[in-house]
Design an enzyme around this catalytic site. Structure first.
Site, mmCIF file in Angstrom:
data_model
loop_
_atom_site.group_PDB
_atom_site.id
_atom_site.type_symbol
_atom_site.label_atom_id
_atom_site.label_comp_id
_atom_site.label_asym_id
_atom_site.label_seq_id
_atom_site.Cartn_x
_atom_site.Cartn_y
_atom_site.Cartn_z
ATOM 1 N N CYS A 192 -8.810 -6.468 2.721
ATOM 2 C CA CYS A 192 -8.811 -5.078 3.172
ATOM 3 C C CYS A 192 -10.218 -4.523 3.332
ATOM 4 O O CYS A 192 -10.411 -3.467 3.931
ATOM 5 C CB CYS A 192 -8.026 -4.212 2.193
ATOM 6 S SG CYS A 192 -6.318 -4.736 2.010
ATOM 7 N N SER B 241 0.825 -1.212 0.000
ATOM 8 C CA SER B 241 0.000 0.000 0.000
ATOM 9 C C SER B 241 0.859 1.263 0.000
ATOM 10 O O SER B 241 0.543 2.241 -0.691
ATOM 11 C CB SER B 241 -0.937 0.009 1.214
ATOM 12 O OG SER B 241 -1.919 -0.992 1.097
#
Length: 394
Positions: A326, A73
């Site tokens: 996520c 990320s």
């Protein structure tokens, strides 16, 4: 079957014993700060350099093009925000797709609030972009194309080489989120004309909390994290030495017997998918064959909720997913499944089972034996299924 069955390798993998073994000395014996000048520190600096070289070789890059991050990320954020900032005098237009990981989508949403224009390319029913759509979306203000290498939910492998060639011909930078691809399928940044690429170690049996961004030599990119002069003044913060060492070992192991491992995974994946599709009112999400990640299967079961399937699978010792880890706490259906044209009601009933190195045929057989009963039990409790039966629909 008494043992638990793990089929969520797309979410994360365990750290292999060989990887952990190489990491341990850098928690205990070789603990020096790589930025210091004494012998203990030089040992840790050397270990980082060795790992950097291993990662570079795995994607056919040069070692000075690899920059370590805290994960995939961060690498996505750095690539997109760093290019947007560095090239803002040239333009403010970025192109991505509707099926990206949220690390890309939310970064683009942030930039959209700060004066950038974002184009989200559609995908077909299999999750593939159309190269012509990409070409038509490019303007004289376009500074970056960010398209994932392989989708984390439905396993679709995008035409990366063609995307890279188009971007290169238009003199536009190309970033790919390759978190699901590196360590699982061949990746060659030079052959594929990739300018920036994101990696995360925990997707191929390395430790969590460490990743990397490949930045092609000569590309200007602004820093995301400021502070000290680590990573050649590009990414501040004392390096996660043990994590980086584990990263290097994990990618070395993952690329060593990739072709042989993938043959086994494809066989088990296809057996699993074909068996699940024998259950009535199901559909495969994503493509078949070479355009799909070797270990990925994603099936929708009509009339029921994916969360209910997961809970009952867990009660039988099977760990799976209804999509991206996520967003597992979200009640909304997967944005990826909506993007490929599924209705909300159908998208809610998705099950992703992703296989790994330790998956056995016995485990696949057990899953195929267990899932039909779970689906039938849930449908027996489903008002939607009851309505369907009453209407006599086909």
């Amino acid at each position: 079957m008494n043992k638990s069955i793990y089929m969520d390798h797309a979410a994360t993998t365990y750290t292999k014993p060989e990887v952990l073994e190489e990491m341990i000395p850098y928690f205990t014996t070789y603990f020096g700060n790589p930025s210091s000048i004494y012998t203990l520190a030089r040992e840790t600096k050397k270990a980082i350099d060795v790992a950097r070289d291993k990662i570079a070789k795995a994607i056919n890059a040069n070692e000075n093009e690899i920059f370590f991050t805290g994960g995939g990320s961060e690498a996505d954020n750095w690539a997109i925000k760093g290019i947007a900032s560095a090239y803002k005098q040239k333009g403010n237009h970025i192109i991505t797709t509707t099926i990206e990981h949220h690390a890309v989508l939310h970064t683009c949403e942030y930039l959209a609030k700060n004066g950038y224009e974002i184009t989200y390319l559609p995908v077909d029913e299999y999750g593939l972009i159309n190269i012509k759509d990409l070409e038509n979306a490019i303007t004289d203000k376009t500074i970056l194309v960010s398209i994932m290498f392989a989708n984390n939910e439905i396993g679709t492998i995008e035409p990366i080489k063609e995307i890279g060639a188009l971007c290169r011909s238009k003199k536009i930078l190309f970033h790919t989120d390759a978190v699901q691809a590196v360590g699982h399928i061949p990746v060659d940044v030079k052959e594929m004309n990739i300018d920036l690429l994101s990696i995360a170690a925990h997707k191929f049996y390395g430790p969590k909390g460490v990743g990397a961004l490949y930045v092609k030599k000569g590309i200007k990119i602004d820093n995301l994290i400021h502070g000290g002069g680590q990573e050649r003044n590009r990414r501040a913060g004392t390096e996660n030495v043990a994590g980086i060492v584990g990263f290097g070992k994990a990618i070395e192991l993952a690329t060593k017997n990739m072709e042989e491992n993938n043959k086994k995974l494809v066989y088990l994946r296809d057996k699993l998918m074909n068996g699940l599709l024998e259950i009535p009112h199901t559909r495969l999400n994503g493509p078949r064959g070479e355009n799909r990640l070797p270990g990925n299967s994603n099936i929708c079961f009509r009339f029921i909720e994916g969360e209910s399937i997961l809970l009952m699978l867990d009660a039988n010792g099977i760990a799976g997913s209804s999509g991206s880890a996520c967003t597992s706490g979200s009640l909304d259906p997967s944005h990826v499944l909506l993007a490929i044209g599924l209705e909300h009601e159908i998208a809610h009933g998705s099950l992703r089972l992703s296989l790994g190195d330790e998956t056995t045929e016995e485990e696949v057989d057990f899953v195929l034996k267990t899932v039909p009963g779970i689906i039938q039990r849930l449908r027996d409790m489903s008002p939607l299924y009851d309505d369907y039966l009453k209407k006599g629909e086909k």
